[in-house]
Design a protein around this motif. Structure first.
Motif, mmCIF file in Angstrom:
data_model
loop_
_atom_site.group_PDB
_atom_site.id
_atom_site.type_symbol
_atom_site.label_atom_id
_atom_site.label_comp_id
_atom_site.label_asym_id
_atom_site.label_seq_id
_atom_site.Cartn_x
_atom_site.Cartn_y
_atom_site.Cartn_z
ATOM 1 N N UNK A 176 -9.481 13.824 -3.870
ATOM 2 C CA UNK A 176 -8.637 14.797 -4.555
ATOM 3 C C UNK A 176 -8.079 15.790 -3.545
ATOM 4 N N UNK A 177 -6.767 15.929 -3.510
ATOM 5 C CA UNK A 177 -6.161 16.927 -2.649
ATOM 6 C C UNK A 177 -6.623 18.317 -3.048
ATOM 7 N N UNK A 178 -6.884 19.145 -2.054
ATOM 8 C CA UNK A 178 -7.315 20.513 -2.308
ATOM 9 C C UNK A 178 -8.810 20.691 -2.465
ATOM 10 N N UNK A 179 -9.580 19.596 -2.503
ATOM 11 C CA UNK A 179 -11.041 19.668 -2.614
ATOM 12 C C UNK A 179 -11.657 19.514 -1.230
ATOM 13 N N UNK A 180 -12.598 20.396 -0.907
ATOM 14 C CA UNK A 180 -13.271 20.293 0.386
ATOM 15 C C UNK A 180 -14.402 19.269 0.291
ATOM 16 N N UNK A 181 -14.420 18.335 1.220
ATOM 17 C CA UNK A 181 -15.444 17.300 1.279
ATOM 18 C C UNK A 181 -16.273 17.471 2.551
ATOM 19 N N UNK A 182 -17.568 17.159 2.426
ATOM 20 C CA UNK A 182 -18.453 17.077 3.582
ATOM 21 C C UNK A 182 -18.743 15.600 3.811
ATOM 22 N N UNK A 183 -18.320 15.093 4.963
ATOM 23 C CA UNK A 183 -18.439 13.665 5.240
ATOM 24 C C UNK A 183 -19.272 13.481 6.502
ATOM 25 N N UNK A 184 -20.392 12.774 6.357
ATOM 26 C CA UNK A 184 -21.297 12.543 7.479
ATOM 27 C C UNK A 184 -21.307 11.051 7.822
ATOM 28 N N UNK A 195 -29.379 10.345 13.629
ATOM 29 C CA UNK A 195 -29.107 11.583 12.922
ATOM 30 C C UNK A 195 -27.654 11.581 12.472
ATOM 31 N N UNK A 196 -27.382 12.336 11.427
ATOM 32 C CA UNK A 196 -26.029 12.380 10.874
ATOM 33 C C UNK A 196 -25.162 13.351 11.668
ATOM 34 N N UNK A 197 -23.912 12.964 11.858
ATOM 35 C CA UNK A 197 -22.895 13.869 12.380
ATOM 36 C C UNK A 197 -22.032 14.273 11.189
ATOM 37 N N UNK A 198 -21.811 15.578 11.031
ATOM 38 C CA UNK A 198 -21.211 16.095 9.802
ATOM 39 C C UNK A 198 -19.897 16.813 10.116
ATOM 40 N N UNK A 199 -18.924 16.627 9.235
ATOM 41 C CA UNK A 199 -17.653 17.346 9.345
ATOM 42 C C UNK A 199 -17.143 17.649 7.944
ATOM 43 N N UNK A 200 -16.412 18.753 7.830
ATOM 44 C CA UNK A 200 -15.795 19.126 6.555
ATOM 45 C C UNK A 200 -14.293 18.900 6.655
ATOM 46 N N UNK A 201 -13.698 18.509 5.547
ATOM 47 C CA UNK A 201 -12.268 18.231 5.531
ATOM 48 C C UNK A 201 -11.738 18.434 4.121
ATOM 49 N N UNK A 202 -10.486 18.889 4.040
ATOM 50 C CA UNK A 202 -9.827 19.054 2.749
ATOM 51 C C UNK A 202 -8.548 18.238 2.753
ATOM 52 N N UNK A 203 -8.509 17.137 2.003
ATOM 53 C CA UNK A 203 -7.260 16.370 1.919
ATOM 54 C C UNK A 203 -6.158 17.234 1.317
ATOM 55 N N UNK A 204 -4.936 16.936 1.675
ATOM 56 C CA UNK A 204 -3.806 17.695 1.149
ATOM 57 C C UNK A 204 -2.531 16.898 1.256
ATOM 58 N N UNK A 205 -1.457 17.556 0.835
ATOM 59 C CA UNK A 205 -0.160 16.903 0.885
ATOM 60 C C UNK A 205 0.273 16.755 2.335
#
Length: 646
Positions: A176-184, A195-205
């Motif tokens: 969903x655009x505009x939702x912040x996701x944590x993807x490891x 061990x997990x490597x973690x990043x946050x991202x927010x899909x958008x237009x």
């Protein structure tokens, strides 16, 4: 004495023999292990040591103690001089001790510290790139021992398992655009996961096309390429169509359009697995619809439209001040109304009954019917004849207001041209300011000294100090009146309830013609600073655009898409996106002399054309693919009819 010495010697001899003959004794250093070393491993360590060649032990006792609470220690006995201690906790420091065993005794401890480290290395250089309803994960393979990868997406608690160890990118879709996701991401090994490597991202237009811009001049070239942040995957081919019966192929293309118009650019991307993804963008190509020389000297006045939107009016500002009516389709003249004096100052206002009101520098206000015939003539009787003020027409069309060159404010009955009331104001003669009417029928008029508020009966409600720019224009937004001022005083915001000043924003030289956007920002230009200003409703400057040339009487206008247009004294027409302050296009003219200069306002017509007048009399219509902004005071005069009524 001899007995004592003999006894001591016998004791030393026995102790020495005990090492060689494995006699059980106390742990003395003489028989400790030597050269203890440790190699940290994944949840384990490897220990090794040396023993004297002449020493024979019964084995070795190894113990270990962690440095933190909650982690278990342990011990083990081995017959060898090497041992691997397993089931340890990575990243915890341990102290390892080794003792040689001699019967029921042990030698002294020899200790060493070590911290187990994992060989299950996490993916390297992990990046997460936001796309349109998807994200792209990119990493480097950390080890040849990797068996695959595990991706976890939160807050969806979605787990994706990848069996291919050689993959170094992956696209997570259906987000969903505009939702912040944590993807490891974790690397999978035989022994377990890294061990997990973690990043946050927010899909958008995300724009599918690099280099795209929504506006382009006819004949102007543009370079386009597919955006790999939008089209995520291994590309096989890229195909283009441009909406004008032309096509292109390749990752990047160059395109220009011969004719103005609205076109759809379509891009089709074929991936290596033959899956197809498409996107499209609308591009507006700007060119003149028509250009006419009116034979008029156009200064200060912007075109105003009839009630049906088919006719626009402009006065002549040279030796004769004729009022002219033009067909919006091609700019051809329908009629002209003869005014012997020039109308250098304010332009026309059109009442709801299609009567046009025009002042002239003979001190008189003309009421002209839609067919070009005179309805009535009102003589202000002013000594100073410059009737340069833009008229204001009451919403029901019953009254027209005008400020004369003596700073006398007139309320005139539109049915017969008779005076209803007038008020003498303070201010510099022949420097007519501005008039506006709010939704409650209050009338505001400005001079070089004050801004006044009156009710419809002519009773003064308040007066506020201000130096309103001559041949000026107010703007109203709710309970705020905006006025442009001279000599760097800039823009002033006044509370319409009591005349108190809310704030001011300075400018460089004289300022002109505020207009208001849907977001509540107010825009105005200045002469000395050569700039367009964007100020929010609290008086804070949002941005400023420098046009590089004087903007005298260059009143701006807003369209319904939030693009603001204005001209400059060098003849350049500027189009600026109000959301960013960035120019989206500009247009020069091939004309010469006075037809290369702009010193008047512009109007966006109901036909989605921008109407521009040059000093030399040229008028051009430019399709801008958006109508006028109708919810705010978006142009000089407040609306396309120029009534100065909010």
């Amino acid at each position: 004495m001899k007995k004592i010495l003999y006894g001591i010697c016998m004791m030393v001899t026995l102790l020495t023999l005990s090492c060689k003959d494995e006699l059980p004794q106390a742990s003395w250093n003489l028989c400790e292990i030597t050269n203890l070393s440790v190699t940290p491993m994944d949840e384990a360590v490897a220990l090794s040591w040396d023993v004297p060649s002449d020493v024979v032990s019964d084995g070795y006792y190894i113990s270990w103690t962690p440095s933190v609470n909650g982690v278990s220690g342990g011990n083990v006995i081995t017959e060898n001089n090497t041992v691997t201690v397993e089931n340890l906790t990575n990243k915890v420091s341990y102290t390892f001790a080794v003792q040689a065993i001699y019967g029921d005794k042990r030698s002294g401890r020899v200790s060493i510290k070590a911290t187990p480290v994992t060989s299950r290395v996490e993916p390297a250089n992990y990046q997460v790139i936001g796309g349109d309803q998807k994200v792209k994960l990119v990493w480097n393979k950390p080890s040849e021992d990797v068996k695959g990868y595990k991706i976890t997406v939160e807050p969806e608690n979605k787990v994706i398992e990848i069996d291919d160890a050689n993959i170094e990118s992956y696209i997570v879709s259906e987000l969903n655009n505009g939702t912040e996701y944590t993807i490891s991401i974790q690397a999978v090994y035989d022994k377990g996961d890294s061990e997990a490597v973690v990043a946050k991202v927010t899909p958008g237009d995300i724009e599918p096309i690099n280099g795209f811009k929504a506006y382009l001049l006819a004949g102007e070239a543009i370079s386009l390429s597919y955006n790999d942040m939008y089209f995520m995957g291994e590309i096989k081919s890229v195909n283009w169509t441009f909406g004008d019966n032309t096509q292109g192929q390749g990752n990047s293309v160059e395109k220009s359009y011969t004719n103005g118009g609205e076109y759809t650019i379509k891009i089709q991307v074929v991936y290596s697995d033959d899956q197809v993804e498409e996107a499209e963008k609308t591009i507006y190509v700007i060119s003149k619809s028509w250009e006419q020389n009116t034979g008029c000297y156009i200064k200060t006045s912007n075109p105003v439209f009839s009630m049906d939107g088919n006719t626009f009016y402009l006065p002549t500002s040279n030796q004769k001040g004729n009022l002219n009516a033009y067909n919006k389709i091609d700019g051809s003249k329908k009629w002209d109304f003869d005014i012997t004096s020039i109308t250098y100052g304010g332009g026309s206002a059109v009442g709801p009954d299609d009567v046009i009101y025009q002042g002239a520098r003979d001190g008189r206000l003309y009421a002209v019917k839609a067919d070009g015939s005179q309805k009535w003539l009102y003589d202000t009787g002013a000594t100073n004849k410059n009737l340069d003020c833009f008229p204001a027409v009451k919403g029901d069309g019953s009254i027209v207001y005008i400020l004369d060159g003596d700073n006398v404010f007139h309320a005139i009955n539109t049915s017969d041209g008779s005076k209803i009331w007038s008020q003498n104001l303070e201010g510099t003669a022949n420097k007519a300011g501005a008039v506006a009417i709010d939704k409650d029928g209050r009338i505001y008029v400005g001079t070089r000294s004050y801004i006044y508020a009156f009710n419809h009966e002519g009773e003064q409600l308040w007066r506020a100090s201000a130096a309103v720019t001559e041949i000026g224009s107010f703007a109203i937004d709710g309970s705020t009146l905006y006025a442009a001022q001279i000599s760097g005083a800039g823009l002033v915001a006044i509370n319409t309830a009591d005349g108190s000043i809310k704030w001011t924003v300075p400018a460089n030289g004289d300022a002109y013609a505020p207009v208001v956007g849907k977001e509540g920002n107010v825009y105005f230009v200045d002469k000395g600073g050569k700039s367009l200003y964007a100020v929010n409703s609290q008086g804070v400057l949002e941005w400023k655009f420098n046009a590089g040339a004087a903007l005298t009487y260059c009143f701006p206008v807003l369209d319904e898409k939030g693009i603001i247009y204005f001209g400059a004294s060098n003849g350049i027409i500027h189009a600026v996106d109000t959301s960013t302050g960035e120019e989206v296009w500009n247009m020069t003219t091939d004309a010469s002399g006075d037809n290369k200069k702009i010193m008047a306002g512009m109007t966006v017509g109901p036909d989605k054309n921008l109407y521009v007048g040059y000093i030399g009399g040229n008028v051009v219509a430019i399709p801008v693919f958006a109508g006028p902004e109708t919810s705010t005071w978006s142009c000089r005069g407040g609306n396309i009819h120029g009534t100065n009524q909010y």
